[in-house]
Design a protein around this motif. Structure first.
Motif, PDB file in Angstrom:
ATOM      1  N   ASN A  23       0.491  -1.013   0.040  1.00  0.00           N
ATOM      2  CA  ASN A  23      -0.286   0.396  -0.355  1.00  0.00           C
ATOM      3  C   ASN A  23       1.063   1.453  -0.598  1.00  0.00           C
ATOM      4  O   ASN A  23       1.907   1.588   1.020  1.00  0.00           O
ATOM      5  CB  ASN A  23      -0.873   0.100   1.563  1.00  0.00           C
ATOM      6  N   VAL A  24       0.328   2.218  -0.992  1.00  0.00           N
ATOM      7  CA  VAL A  24       1.404   3.253  -1.154  1.00  0.00           C
ATOM      8  C   VAL A  24       1.135   4.222   0.440  1.00  0.00           C
ATOM      9  O   VAL A  24       2.581   5.024   0.721  1.00  0.00           O
ATOM     10  CB  VAL A  24       0.916   3.997  -2.522  1.00  0.00           C
ATOM     11  N   GLY A  25       0.206   4.557   0.666  1.00  0.00           N
ATOM     12  CA  GLY A  25       0.417   5.532   1.845  1.00  0.00           C
ATOM     13  C   GLY A  25       0.756   4.781   2.811  1.00  0.00           C
ATOM     14  O   GLY A  25       1.751   6.183   3.657  1.00  0.00           O
ATOM     15  N   ARG A  26       0.423   3.951   2.939  1.00  0.00           N
ATOM     16  CA  ARG A  26       0.926   3.487   4.588  1.00  0.00           C
ATOM     17  C   ARG A  26       2.439   2.339   3.871  1.00  0.00           C
ATOM     18  O   ARG A  26       3.561   2.254   4.977  1.00  0.00           O
ATOM     19  CB  ARG A  26       0.453   2.256   5.560  1.00  0.00           C
ATOM     20  N   PRO A  32      -4.848  -8.398  -0.649  1.00  0.00           N
ATOM     21  CA  PRO A  32      -5.843  -7.568  -0.852  1.00  0.00           C
ATOM     22  C   PRO A  32      -7.056  -7.171  -0.460  1.00  0.00           C
ATOM     23  O   PRO A  32      -7.769  -8.895  -0.227  1.00  0.00           O
ATOM     24  CB  PRO A  32      -5.851  -8.168  -2.504  1.00  0.00           C
ATOM     25  N   GLY A  33      -7.692  -5.789   0.219  1.00  0.00           N
ATOM     26  CA  GLY A  33      -9.296  -5.644   0.089  1.00  0.00           C
ATOM     27  C   GLY A  33      -9.149  -4.362   0.631  1.00  0.00           C
ATOM     28  O   GLY A  33      -8.285  -3.464   0.158  1.00  0.00           O
ATOM     29  N   GLY A  34     -10.012  -4.220   1.727  1.00  0.00           N
ATOM     30  CA  GLY A  34     -10.482  -2.600   1.609  1.00  0.00           C
ATOM     31  C   GLY A  34     -11.712  -2.416   2.403  1.00  0.00           C
ATOM     32  O   GLY A  34     -12.808  -3.930   2.619  1.00  0.00           O
ATOM     33  N   ALA A  35     -12.036  -1.325   2.437  1.00  0.00           N
ATOM     34  CA  ALA A  35     -13.248  -0.746   2.548  1.00  0.00           C
ATOM     35  C   ALA A  35     -15.062  -1.677   1.917  1.00  0.00           C
ATOM     36  O   ALA A  35     -14.910  -0.666   1.260  1.00  0.00           O
ATOM     37  CB  ALA A  35     -13.605   0.888   3.456  1.00  0.00           C
ATOM     38  N   VAL A  36     -15.602  -2.382   2.692  1.00  0.00           N
ATOM     39  CA  VAL A  36     -17.211  -2.095   1.633  1.00  0.00           C
ATOM     40  C   VAL A  36     -17.986  -0.822   1.838  1.00  0.00           C
ATOM     41  O   VAL A  36     -18.003   0.240   2.433  1.00  0.00           O
ATOM     42  CB  VAL A  36     -17.388  -3.472   3.181  1.00  0.00           C
ATOM     43  N   GLU A  37     -18.055  -0.471   0.861  1.00  0.00           N
ATOM     44  CA  GLU A  37     -18.963   0.776   0.284  1.00  0.00           C
ATOM     45  C   GLU A  37     -20.418   0.388   0.839  1.00  0.00           C
ATOM     46  O   GLU A  37     -20.901  -0.619   0.494  1.00  0.00           O
ATOM     47  CB  GLU A  37     -18.456   0.309  -0.593  1.00  0.00           C
ATOM     48  N   GLU A  52      -9.055  -4.732  -7.194  1.00  0.00           N
ATOM     49  CA  GLU A  52      -8.629  -2.948  -7.770  1.00  0.00           C
ATOM     50  C   GLU A  52      -7.649  -3.216  -7.602  1.00  0.00           C
ATOM     51  O   GLU A  52      -6.485  -2.451  -8.640  1.00  0.00           O
ATOM     52  CB  GLU A  52      -9.609  -2.221  -6.726  1.00  0.00           C
ATOM     53  N   GLU A  53      -6.702  -3.968  -6.313  1.00  0.00           N
ATOM     54  CA  GLU A  53      -5.847  -3.849  -5.662  1.00  0.00           C
ATOM     55  C   GLU A  53      -4.489  -5.417  -6.137  1.00  0.00           C
ATOM     56  O   GLU A  53      -3.258  -4.503  -6.382  1.00  0.00           O
ATOM     57  CB  GLU A  53      -5.418  -4.117  -4.215  1.00  0.00           C
ATOM     58  N   ALA A  54      -5.249  -6.661  -7.136  1.00  0.00           N
ATOM     59  CA  ALA A  54      -4.241  -7.098  -7.856  1.00  0.00           C
ATOM     60  C   ALA A  54      -4.246  -7.347  -9.252  1.00  0.00           C
ATOM     61  O   ALA A  54      -3.643  -7.847  -9.720  1.00  0.00           O
ATOM     62  CB  ALA A  54      -4.368  -8.128  -6.653  1.00  0.00           C
ATOM     63  N   GLY A  55      -5.223  -7.327 -10.102  1.00  0.00           N
ATOM     64  CA  GLY A  55      -5.840  -7.368 -11.211  1.00  0.00           C
ATOM     65  C   GLY A  55      -6.441  -8.877 -11.238  1.00  0.00           C
ATOM     66  O   GLY A  55      -6.506  -9.056 -13.002  1.00  0.00           O
ATOM     67  N   GLU A  98      -2.074   4.816  -7.873  1.00  0.00           N
ATOM     68  CA  GLU A  98      -1.434   5.747  -6.411  1.00  0.00           C
ATOM     69  C   GLU A  98      -1.806   5.413  -5.534  1.00  0.00           C
ATOM     70  O   GLU A  98      -1.961   5.490  -4.800  1.00  0.00           O
ATOM     71  CB  GLU A  98      -1.980   7.190  -7.352  1.00  0.00           C
ATOM     72  N   GLU A  99      -2.219   3.919  -5.754  1.00  0.00           N
ATOM     73  CA  GLU A  99      -2.883   2.884  -4.026  1.00  0.00           C
ATOM     74  C   GLU A  99      -1.706   1.996  -4.088  1.00  0.00           C
ATOM     75  O   GLU A  99      -1.726   1.439  -2.652  1.00  0.00           O
ATOM     76  CB  GLU A  99      -4.172   2.649  -4.265  1.00  0.00           C
TER      77      GLU A  99
END
Length: 140
Positions: A23-26, A32-37, A52-55, A98-99
């Protein structure tokens, strides 16, 4: 505190390597993962976030772990749900530079060292299982 749900995908290949992303920011590695919308189910979110993160597109399977944390800086109460995932299509690649700065298949021991978020270990987690079933819309 605001409640957020975060999903991750634990994916291995035929050599038992683990798919991880940086992850770029941290500047840290994670699954791979992230927030549930809003309006998204857990399985929809883990499919979207993994692509989105790994294609790659995955088929989410059982839930391997559920962790939670209270984040004092962001004032979030986070629930982290890790699914076992199986790649069904696509090639590992960075979709959002960018992420995500790096994505790779890491040997299990290397992944253990790079992912400190699982103090009980990836091996123990990969042997765990809880059935996940999306019941869809119900008129109750």
């Amino acid at each position: 505190m605001k409640r957020i749900d975060v999903v991750y995908a634990f994916i291995t290949n035929e050599r038992d390597d683990v798919l991880i992303v940086k992850n770029v920011g941290r500047n840290t590695w994670s699954l791979p993962g992230g927030a549930v919308e809003n309006g998204e189910t857990l399985d929809e979110a883990v499919i979207r976030e993994t692509y989105e993160e790994a294609g790659v597109t995955i088929q989410p399977e059982d839930i391997l772990s559920i962790n939670e944390a209270f984040m004092s800086f962001s004032q979030h109460h986070a629930l982290f749900i890790t699914f076992r995932g199986r790649v069904v299509s696509g090639e590992v690649s960075i979709q959002y530079p960018e992420e995500i700065s790096e994505v790779k298949w890491a040997p299990r021991q290397e992944a253990e060292e790079l992912l400190p978020h699982y103090p009980y270990g990836l091996q123990k987690m990969s042997n765990a299982s809880a059935v996940y079933y999306n019941e869809g819309l119900k008129s109750v």
